[in-house]
Design an enzyme around this catalytic site. Structure first.
Site, PDB file in Angstrom:
ATOM      1  N   TYR A 164     -10.634  -8.460  -6.838  1.00  0.00           N
ATOM      2  CA  TYR A 164      -9.621  -8.489  -7.883  1.00  0.00           C
ATOM      3  C   TYR A 164      -9.859  -9.605  -8.889  1.00  0.00           C
ATOM      4  O   TYR A 164      -9.218  -9.657  -9.929  1.00  0.00           O
ATOM      5  CB  TYR A 164      -8.221  -8.634  -7.272  1.00  0.00           C
ATOM      6  CG  TYR A 164      -7.846  -7.488  -6.374  1.00  0.00           C
ATOM      7  CD1 TYR A 164      -7.539  -6.245  -6.907  1.00  0.00           C
ATOM      8  CD2 TYR A 164      -7.816  -7.629  -4.990  1.00  0.00           C
ATOM      9  CE1 TYR A 164      -7.210  -5.179  -6.086  1.00  0.00           C
ATOM     10  CE2 TYR A 164      -7.477  -6.562  -4.168  1.00  0.00           C
ATOM     11  CZ  TYR A 164      -7.180  -5.350  -4.719  1.00  0.00           C
ATOM     12  OH  TYR A 164      -6.854  -4.300  -3.904  1.00  0.00           O
ATOM     13  N   LYS A 206      -2.702  -2.103   7.879  1.00  0.00           N
ATOM     14  CA  LYS A 206      -3.844  -1.559   8.596  1.00  0.00           C
ATOM     15  C   LYS A 206      -3.965  -2.216   9.965  1.00  0.00           C
ATOM     16  O   LYS A 206      -3.668  -3.389  10.135  1.00  0.00           O
ATOM     17  CB  LYS A 206      -5.133  -1.781   7.796  1.00  0.00           C
ATOM     18  CG  LYS A 206      -5.214  -0.922   6.529  1.00  0.00           C
ATOM     19  CD  LYS A 206      -6.550  -1.114   5.838  1.00  0.00           C
ATOM     20  CE  LYS A 206      -6.681  -0.186   4.635  1.00  0.00           C
ATOM     21  NZ  LYS A 206      -7.981  -0.359   3.941  1.00  0.00           N
ATOM     22  N   ARG A 219      -1.296  -1.518  -7.168  1.00  0.00           N
ATOM     23  CA  ARG A 219      -1.558  -2.614  -6.215  1.00  0.00           C
ATOM     24  C   ARG A 219      -2.608  -3.561  -6.808  1.00  0.00           C
ATOM     25  O   ARG A 219      -2.499  -4.778  -6.706  1.00  0.00           O
ATOM     26  CB  ARG A 219      -2.036  -2.004  -4.888  1.00  0.00           C
ATOM     27  CG  ARG A 219      -2.510  -3.005  -3.828  1.00  0.00           C
ATOM     28  CD  ARG A 219      -2.789  -2.234  -2.544  1.00  0.00           C
ATOM     29  NE  ARG A 219      -3.662  -2.927  -1.617  1.00  0.00           N
ATOM     30  CZ  ARG A 219      -3.263  -3.800  -0.707  1.00  0.00           C
ATOM     31  NH1 ARG A 219      -1.981  -4.125  -0.626  1.00  0.00           N
ATOM     32  NH2 ARG A 219      -4.123  -4.365   0.114  1.00  0.00           N
ATOM     33  N   HIS A 276      -4.953  -8.488   3.443  1.00  0.00           N
ATOM     34  CA  HIS A 276      -6.391  -8.386   3.675  1.00  0.00           C
ATOM     35  C   HIS A 276      -6.797  -9.254   4.869  1.00  0.00           C
ATOM     36  O   HIS A 276      -6.234 -10.324   5.084  1.00  0.00           O
ATOM     37  CB  HIS A 276      -7.169  -8.853   2.441  1.00  0.00           C
ATOM     38  CG  HIS A 276      -7.144  -7.874   1.319  1.00  0.00           C
ATOM     39  ND1 HIS A 276      -7.400  -8.224   0.003  1.00  0.00           N
ATOM     40  CD2 HIS A 276      -6.909  -6.543   1.293  1.00  0.00           C
ATOM     41  CE1 HIS A 276      -7.320  -7.161  -0.765  1.00  0.00           C
ATOM     42  NE2 HIS A 276      -7.013  -6.130  -0.002  1.00  0.00           N
ATOM     43  N   ARG A 304       0.841  -1.197   0.000  1.00  0.00           N
ATOM     44  CA  ARG A 304       0.000   0.000   0.000  1.00  0.00           C
ATOM     45  C   ARG A 304       0.880   1.252   0.000  1.00  0.00           C
ATOM     46  O   ARG A 304       2.029   1.211   0.446  1.00  0.00           O
ATOM     47  CB  ARG A 304      -0.904   0.030   1.234  1.00  0.00           C
ATOM     48  CG  ARG A 304      -1.924  -1.087   1.322  1.00  0.00           C
ATOM     49  CD  ARG A 304      -2.780  -0.933   2.571  1.00  0.00           C
ATOM     50  NE  ARG A 304      -3.806  -1.960   2.693  1.00  0.00           N
ATOM     51  CZ  ARG A 304      -3.684  -3.073   3.394  1.00  0.00           C
ATOM     52  NH1 ARG A 304      -2.552  -3.310   4.054  1.00  0.00           N
ATOM     53  NH2 ARG A 304      -4.664  -3.953   3.459  1.00  0.00           N
ATOM     54  N   HIS A 327      -2.764   2.812  -5.976  1.00  0.00           N
ATOM     55  CA  HIS A 327      -3.737   1.751  -5.712  1.00  0.00           C
ATOM     56  C   HIS A 327      -4.016   0.922  -6.964  1.00  0.00           C
ATOM     57  O   HIS A 327      -4.227  -0.296  -6.878  1.00  0.00           O
ATOM     58  CB  HIS A 327      -5.047   2.333  -5.175  1.00  0.00           C
ATOM     59  CG  HIS A 327      -6.034   1.272  -4.786  1.00  0.00           C
ATOM     60  ND1 HIS A 327      -5.862   0.484  -3.665  1.00  0.00           N
ATOM     61  CD2 HIS A 327      -7.174   0.840  -5.383  1.00  0.00           C
ATOM     62  CE1 HIS A 327      -6.858  -0.380  -3.585  1.00  0.00           C
ATOM     63  NE2 HIS A 327      -7.671  -0.190  -4.616  1.00  0.00           N
TER      64      HIS A 327
END
Length: 298
Positions: free
Chosen positions: A277, A172, A245, A268, A148, A242
């Site tokens: 995706y 995250k 990514r 994730h 990211r 992004h």
């Protein structure tokens, strides 16, 4: 700031482990609603509001040309606050219990093609000078790790292990993961390390990626970098970190990578996040199918 808001901030930071940026966004949304509620209903205590008051705020946001995406984000902040109040037994029912999010268009993000990426990398395969070498490495890392933008900006020098060909990133909710580095990218890491060591001044020494002034990169610089480079090879409307990514994940899936493996690489928390995706992978499969099936050879 009220005691409840301060407690909510502590909860987001210590228990949920949200980033400072996310926490500030949540609190700002709540404070804006608090101001609206005080102005419109002469009520300071938002712990006691009902849904009709929140609904009025939603209407006012829409009337002020806020997008549905923006409105939904603000309501999500409120919902998190009332969920916290429920958890701490300060309210019995959330005023947003039966709220339904506003409809938003589903924008399919189009990844770069393998041809576009290869064309760009061939154009910059022999970078000269600190910034050119840094920029190529940034593009390489985005494309070969799916990192990211904020993870790249905050990558620590101590977490780059050239001998093991890995980097450790903080994702995250402060979740760490270790990403493998391809040999060709390891060579770029060494090249950048050498250039970085010759900077006249280094102020943010703990960070791996720096400007030529020796300070931390910012979001807009990284965005402009990706947009500028890919504008030379792609006519796609959106050219951002992004999208790169997204490109990483799509190209892995197109070439047979397991969905669970891609999920771990992307950091994730659930497969649902990774499955978005697969749309591009399905598009690629459809293209191959239509080109190869004998019934479509007319």
């Amino acid at each position: 700031m009220t005691n409840n808001l301060q407690s909510f901030r502590d909860y987001l930071e210590l228990e949920k482990k949200y980033s400072p940026h996310t926490i500030n966004a949540y609190l700002n949304d709540i404070l804006v609603f608090e101001t609206f509620n005080k102005t419109e209903f002469n009520q300071e205590n938002i712990e006691l509001v009902n849904y009709s008051q929140i609904r009025n705020w939603i209407v006012s946001l829409v009337d002020n040309n806020r997008s549905n995406v923006s409105v939904n984000r603000k309501i999500a902040s409120l919902k998190a606050f009332y969920k916290f109040l429920l958890k701490t037994k300060q309210i019995e029912v959330s005023p947003l219990l039966k709220h339904k999010a506003l409809k938003t268009p589903k924008n399919l993000q189009i990844p770069f093609s393998e041809k576009e990426v290869e064309e760009l990398l061939s154009q910059i395969q022999n970078p000269i000078g600190f910034e050119a070498i840094r920029n190529k490495l940034i593009i390489d890392l985005f494309y070969t790790t799916g990192i990211r933008r904020t993870e790249l900006i905050h990558l620590k020098s101590a977490n780059v292990n050239v001998s093991n060909s890995t980097i450790k990133v903080l994702g995250k909710r402060n979740k760490e993961r270790i990403l493998p580095i391809l040999p060709i990218v390891s060579e770029q890491l060494i090249l950048y390390f050498n250039e970085r060591a010759h900077l006249e001044i280094i102020r943010d020494n703990d960070l791996f990626f720096l400007t030529k002034k020796g300070i931390k990169l910012n979001d807009s610089l990284v965005y402009r970098l990706i947009n500028s480079y890919f504008s030379t090879v792609s006519e796609k409307v959106k050219k951002s970190p992004h999208i790169l990514r997204h490109t990483f994940a799509t190209h892995l899936l197109n070439n047979g990578a397991d969905l669970n493996s891609v999920k771990e690489l992307l950091g994730h928390s659930s497969l649902a996040s990774t499955q978005i995706y697969t749309h591009s992978s399905l598009a690629e499969l459809k293209k191959v199918f239509e080109e190869a099936h004998p019934r479509n050879q007319k």
